[in-house]
Scaffold this motif. Structure first.
Motif, short mmCIF file in Angstrom:
data_model
loop_
_atom_site.label_atom_id
_atom_site.label_comp_id
_atom_site.label_asym_id
_atom_site.label_seq_id
_atom_site.Cartn_x
_atom_site.Cartn_y
_atom_site.Cartn_z
N ILE A 256 0.59 -1.20 0.01
CA ILE A 256 0.03 0.08 0.00
C ILE A 256 0.76 1.38 0.11
N LEU A 257 2.13 0.99 0.61
CA LEU A 257 2.83 2.35 0.39
C LEU A 257 3.63 2.55 -0.72
N TRP A 258 3.68 1.74 -1.55
CA TRP A 258 4.75 1.72 -2.72
C TRP A 258 4.38 2.78 -3.90
N VAL A 259 3.00 3.03 -4.12
CA VAL A 259 2.54 4.14 -5.00
C VAL A 259 2.98 5.34 -4.58
N PRO A 260 2.78 5.71 -3.21
CA PRO A 260 3.19 7.03 -2.70
C PRO A 260 4.47 7.23 -2.73
N SER A 261 5.27 6.18 -2.55
CA SER A 261 6.99 6.13 -2.42
C SER A 261 7.31 6.48 -3.67
N LEU A 262 6.67 5.83 -4.84
CA LEU A 262 7.04 6.47 -6.32
C LEU A 262 6.67 7.96 -6.22
N ARG A 263 5.69 8.49 -6.07
CA ARG A 263 5.40 9.95 -6.02
C ARG A 263 6.62 11.00 -5.42
N ALA A 264 6.63 10.39 -4.12
CA ALA A 264 7.78 11.23 -3.42
C ALA A 264 9.00 10.94 -4.23
N ALA A 265 9.36 9.91 -4.37
CA ALA A 265 10.79 9.68 -5.23
C ALA A 265 10.93 10.61 -6.53
N TRP A 266 9.78 10.62 -7.20
CA TRP A 266 9.88 11.39 -8.49
C TRP A 266 10.02 12.86 -8.16
N THR A 267 9.03 13.40 -7.01
CA THR A 267 9.30 14.69 -6.73
C THR A 267 10.88 15.15 -6.25
#
Length: 337
Positions: A256-267
């Motif tokens: 469940i934390l993988w998608v928000p982790s991707l967004r934070a990493a992209w930012t």
């Protein structure tokens, strides 16, 4: 997996040092020695540390213990690094480290951008070791130091960053990042000047796709260093190593934390690009053909901590363009002497 005990010795040696020096420069030694060990260079760890030790400061004094009741008042307060490290040290003794990480990852993730992204990178190195080896006391303490440093340096991006039209690939999206106009000041000052970033992978909802996109982002940012690293040879390393730290941590986190982790990493990767990338790329041709092992040996001989960490990330990618980026970092950076 390190079975020599050298990594544990090195971490014990380092845990009497603070996470920073001069109030702002990050202690990279724990990350570098983990990378050296992971790449089969454990025998060089203490020799490298002997060269780096002049950059270490004593562990800071505490202010007031962080607790479950007062942590919200302490988060983002760089004076509280010792308090936060003590808090996570107690947590990891009392509970499984994965549970502590899972509870705190979503709390800390919005502030991934503090400390020039070094705290999340330190956590990524600590987690990589714990995922492939026994959770020895020095390795668990290292995770506590990384999480504590992150909590102390917690710093979010502006809530007013506007999303610009996106791109289909990570490489194209990074190329679409516009440089900030004013480039004076340090990381935090520049971060505050970012008003817009291209959207990328914003429609992703499946954790497996998020993992795939993170791999793509790390590859694109690593490749890009070969042609853009001259913009700022040290800071642009983090456009690749910060998202790679997130990628290395994903297996320890619930899906469940993988998608928000991707967004934070992209930012994080896009923000570093906006703050430091040059306006004009260069063509880079490596000085010969080298194996991954030879490239890492060159990075070790050079000694700079950012070179070692970027080369470590380049070896995760493993292709010729990634190795070229590592070689470029060796050319651009001042050696550790």
């Amino acid at each position: 997996m390190d079975t020599t005990g050298i990594l544990d010795e090195a971490l014990q040696r380092l845990h009497s040092s603070g996470p920073e020096r001069l109030g702002q420069l990050t202690n990279h030694a724990p990350m570098a020695v983990e990378a050296l060990t992971a790449r089969g260079q454990a025998s060089s760890v203490h020799r490298w540390l002997d060269l780096y030790k002049r950059k270490l400061e004593e562990f800071p004094s505490g202010v007031e213990p962080v607790t479950e009741d007062n942590w919200r008042l302490a988060i983002g307060d760089s004076r509280r690094a010792a308090d936060w490290i003590g808090y996570f040290g107690r947590e990891i003794v009392e509970r499984p480290w994965r549970d502590v990480l899972t509870d705190w990852w979503p709390r800390l993730m919005p502030g991934m951008y503090g400390g020039s992204t070094h705290p999340v990178i330190r956590v990524g190195h600590a987690v990589r070791t714990l995922l492939v080896s026994e959770g020895t006391e020095p390795r668990l303490v290292e995770l506590a130091h990384g999480l504590g440093y992150w909590a102390a340096r917690y710093h979010p991006v502006s809530k007013h960053i506007a999303p610009l039209p996106g791109a289909d690939s990570a490489a194209t999206a990074l190329n679409a990042v516009a440089s900030i106009a004013e480039r004076d000041g340090g990381f935090a000052a520049r971060l505050g000047r970012i008003t817009s970033l291209p959207a990328w992978a914003s429609a992703i909802t499946d954790p497996r796709e998020a993992h795939h996109c993170l791999v793509e982002l790390v590859r694109a940012a690593t490749h890009r260093y070969a042609t853009h690293g001259h913009g700022q040879e040290t800071m642009l390393v983090h456009a690749a190593t910060a998202p790679n730290a997130v990628l290395r941590t994903l297996p320890a986190l619930p899906h469940i934390l993988w998608v928000p982790s991707l967004r934070a990493a992209w930012t994080a990767s896009a923000a570093v690009t906006a703050m430091y990338a040059p306006n004009t790329p260069v063509t880079y041709t490596p000085p010969g053909t080298f194996t991954p092992e030879e490239v890492f040996e060159r990075a070790l001989a050079h000694g700079d901590e950012h070179v070692i960490k970027l080369t470590d990330t380049a070896l995760d990618i493993g292709d010729e363009r990634a190795l070229a980026a590592a070689l470029r970092s060796i050319e651009l950076s001042e050696p550790l002497v």
